[in-house]
Design a protein around this motif. Sequence first.
Motif, PDB file in Angstrom:
ATOM      1  N   VAL A  70       5.199  12.574   4.262  1.00 36.16           N
ATOM      2  CA  VAL A  70       6.496  12.818   3.635  1.00 36.16           C
ATOM      3  C   VAL A  70       7.239  11.498   3.612  1.00 36.16           C
ATOM      4  N   LEU A  71       7.649  11.059   2.420  1.00 31.15           N
ATOM      5  CA  LEU A  71       8.482   9.872   2.264  1.00 31.15           C
ATOM      6  C   LEU A  71       9.893  10.360   1.982  1.00 31.15           C
ATOM      7  N   SER A  72      10.824  10.094   2.884  1.00 34.54           N
ATOM      8  CA  SER A  72      12.224  10.476   2.686  1.00 34.54           C
ATOM      9  C   SER A  72      12.977   9.251   2.202  1.00 34.54           C
ATOM     10  N   VAL A  73      13.459   9.316   0.975  1.00 36.04           N
ATOM     11  CA  VAL A  73      14.130   8.193   0.333  1.00 36.04           C
ATOM     12  C   VAL A  73      15.641   8.387   0.458  1.00 36.04           C
ATOM     13  N   HIS A  74      16.337   7.315   0.861  1.00 36.99           N
ATOM     14  CA  HIS A  74      17.788   7.361   1.045  1.00 36.99           C
ATOM     15  C   HIS A  74      18.430   6.193   0.323  1.00 36.99           C
ATOM     16  N   GLY A  75      19.587   6.440  -0.276  1.00 31.55           N
ATOM     17  CA  GLY A  75      20.346   5.370  -0.909  1.00 31.55           C
ATOM     18  C   GLY A  75      20.221   5.381  -2.411  1.00 31.55           C
ATOM     19  N   GLU A  76      20.178   4.184  -2.974  1.00 30.26           N
ATOM     20  CA  GLU A  76      20.125   4.019  -4.414  1.00 30.26           C
ATOM     21  C   GLU A  76      18.765   3.480  -4.825  1.00 30.26           C
ATOM     22  N   VAL A  77      18.165   4.100  -5.817  1.00 27.44           N
ATOM     23  CA  VAL A  77      16.884   3.641  -6.347  1.00 27.44           C
ATOM     24  C   VAL A  77      17.172   3.003  -7.703  1.00 27.44           C
ATOM     25  N   ASP A  78      17.332   1.680  -7.671  1.00 30.62           N
ATOM     26  CA  ASP A  78      17.571   0.920  -8.892  1.00 30.62           C
ATOM     27  C   ASP A  78      16.599  -0.250  -8.921  1.00 30.62           C
ATOM     28  N   LEU A  79      16.731  -1.118  -9.900  1.00 28.08           N
ATOM     29  CA  LEU A  79      15.794  -2.223 -10.067  1.00 28.08           C
ATOM     30  C   LEU A  79      15.740  -3.117  -8.831  1.00 28.08           C
ATOM     31  N   GLU A  80      16.869  -3.362  -8.222  1.00 26.50           N
ATOM     32  CA  GLU A  80      16.913  -4.218  -7.033  1.00 26.50           C
ATOM     33  C   GLU A  80      16.199  -3.571  -5.844  1.00 26.50           C
ATOM     34  N   ALA A  81      16.265  -2.262  -5.766  1.00 26.03           N
ATOM     35  CA  ALA A  81      15.668  -1.541  -4.635  1.00 26.03           C
ATOM     36  C   ALA A  81      14.216  -1.137  -4.879  1.00 26.03           C
ATOM     37  N   MET A  82      13.700  -1.358  -6.063  1.00 29.42           N
ATOM     38  CA  MET A  82      12.346  -0.913  -6.390  1.00 29.42           C
ATOM     39  C   MET A  82      11.262  -1.418  -5.445  1.00 29.42           C
ATOM     40  N   PRO A  83      11.316  -2.656  -4.958  1.00 32.69           N
ATOM     41  CA  PRO A  83      10.261  -3.083  -4.034  1.00 32.69           C
ATOM     42  C   PRO A  83      10.134  -2.179  -2.806  1.00 32.69           C
ATOM     43  N   VAL A  84      11.241  -1.632  -2.349  1.00 29.93           N
ATOM     44  CA  VAL A  84      11.209  -0.742  -1.190  1.00 29.93           C
ATOM     45  C   VAL A  84      10.401   0.516  -1.514  1.00 29.93           C
ATOM     46  N   LEU A  85      10.737   1.167  -2.624  1.00 30.33           N
ATOM     47  CA  LEU A  85      10.031   2.389  -3.013  1.00 30.33           C
ATOM     48  C   LEU A  85       8.576   2.101  -3.360  1.00 30.33           C
ATOM     49  N   GLU A  86       8.329   1.048  -4.115  1.00 28.86           N
ATOM     50  CA  GLU A  86       6.953   0.710  -4.498  1.00 28.86           C
ATOM     51  C   GLU A  86       6.088   0.393  -3.285  1.00 28.86           C
ATOM     52  N   ASP A  87       6.636  -0.343  -2.312  1.00 32.88           N
ATOM     53  CA  ASP A  87       5.888  -0.642  -1.077  1.00 32.88           C
ATOM     54  C   ASP A  87       5.533   0.636  -0.333  1.00 32.88           C
ATOM     55  N   ALA A  88       6.502   1.525  -0.220  1.00 33.05           N
ATOM     56  CA  ALA A  88       6.273   2.779   0.513  1.00 33.05           C
ATOM     57  C   ALA A  88       5.232   3.642  -0.186  1.00 33.05           C
ATOM     58  N   LEU A  89       5.331   3.755  -1.512  1.00 30.92           N
ATOM     59  CA  LEU A  89       4.355   4.558  -2.263  1.00 30.92           C
ATOM     60  C   LEU A  89       2.960   3.956  -2.180  1.00 30.92           C
ATOM     61  N   ALA A  90       2.855   2.636  -2.333  1.00 32.38           N
ATOM     62  CA  ALA A  90       1.543   1.970  -2.272  1.00 32.38           C
ATOM     63  C   ALA A  90       0.908   2.133  -0.898  1.00 32.38           C
ATOM     64  N   THR A  91       1.706   1.965   0.149  1.00 33.60           N
ATOM     65  CA  THR A  91       1.191   2.124   1.512  1.00 33.60           C
ATOM     66  C   THR A  91       0.723   3.554   1.740  1.00 33.60           C
ATOM     67  N   ALA A  92       1.505   4.514   1.268  1.00 32.53           N
ATOM     68  CA  ALA A  92       1.132   5.924   1.424  1.00 32.53           C
ATOM     69  C   ALA A  92      -0.169   6.224   0.692  1.00 32.53           C
ATOM     70  N   LEU A  93      -0.306   5.730  -0.531  1.00 29.85           N
ATOM     71  CA  LEU A  93      -1.522   6.012  -1.308  1.00 29.85           C
ATOM     72  C   LEU A  93      -2.757   5.362  -0.700  1.00 29.85           C
ATOM     73  N   ARG A  94      -2.597   4.233  -0.037  1.00 29.51           N
ATOM     74  CA  ARG A  94      -3.749   3.596   0.625  1.00 29.51           C
ATOM     75  C   ARG A  94      -4.306   4.489   1.732  1.00 29.51           C
ATOM     76  N   GLU A  95      -3.456   5.309   2.324  1.00 32.97           N
ATOM     77  CA  GLU A  95      -3.910   6.241   3.359  1.00 32.97           C
ATOM     78  C   GLU A  95      -4.604   7.462   2.753  1.00 32.97           C
ATOM     79  N   ALA A  96      -4.514   7.619   1.437  1.00 28.11           N
ATOM     80  CA  ALA A  96      -5.140   8.724   0.700  1.00 28.11           C
ATOM     81  C   ALA A  96      -4.832  10.086   1.324  1.00 28.11           C
ATOM     82  N   PRO A  97      -3.548  10.410   1.466  1.00 24.96           N
ATOM     83  CA  PRO A  97      -3.208  11.734   2.016  1.00 24.96           C
ATOM     84  C   PRO A  97      -3.541  12.829   1.013  1.00 24.96           C
ATOM     85  N   GLY A  98      -3.835  14.013   1.503  1.00 22.97           N
ATOM     86  CA  GLY A  98      -4.084  15.133   0.604  1.00 22.97           C
ATOM     87  C   GLY A  98      -2.839  15.495  -0.183  1.00 22.97           C
ATOM     88  N   VAL A  99      -1.687  15.420   0.496  1.00 20.35           N
ATOM     89  CA  VAL A  99      -0.399  15.729  -0.127  1.00 20.35           C
ATOM     90  C   VAL A  99       0.576  14.602   0.201  1.00 20.35           C
TER      91      VAL A  99
END
Length: 119
Positions: A25-54
Amino acid sequence: MPTCFDHPPRALCRVQVRRTGSGLVLSVHGEVDLEAMPVLEDALATALREAPGVLVVDLTGVGFLAACGLRALVETHLRGGTRLRIVADGISRRVLELSGLTGTLAVYTGIAHAEAGVA
C-alpha cells in the motif's frame, strides 16, 4: 516498518509504503504536481520492482492531483503483472472522474475494499 519517500528541500508530496499480506500500500500525502513527480515515480518504481500481487495507491491524503500524476498511475497500470488499485475520495476522486480514468483504473473508496478487491 513503513518506508517513506520524499525529496527535500520542498517535499510537497510524501509517500509511505506499507506491506500487506497480498502486496503493498502506497499512501500518498500532499500535492502531486510536476515538482513532486519524482517522489511518486520513485515510490511506484520501487514498488513494482518488488512485483507485489496487489499494489494499492491511496490518494485520500492528496490535496492536488495534476495530469502528470494521472500519467504515472496509467503507466503503472499499463505495465501489467501487478493488480493496481487506487483509493480516492474528495479532489483526487473528482480528478479521476473528470479525466475518465474511473472506467480504466480500479478505483475504490477505502483501503479495506481495495486490499480485498471488492467494490
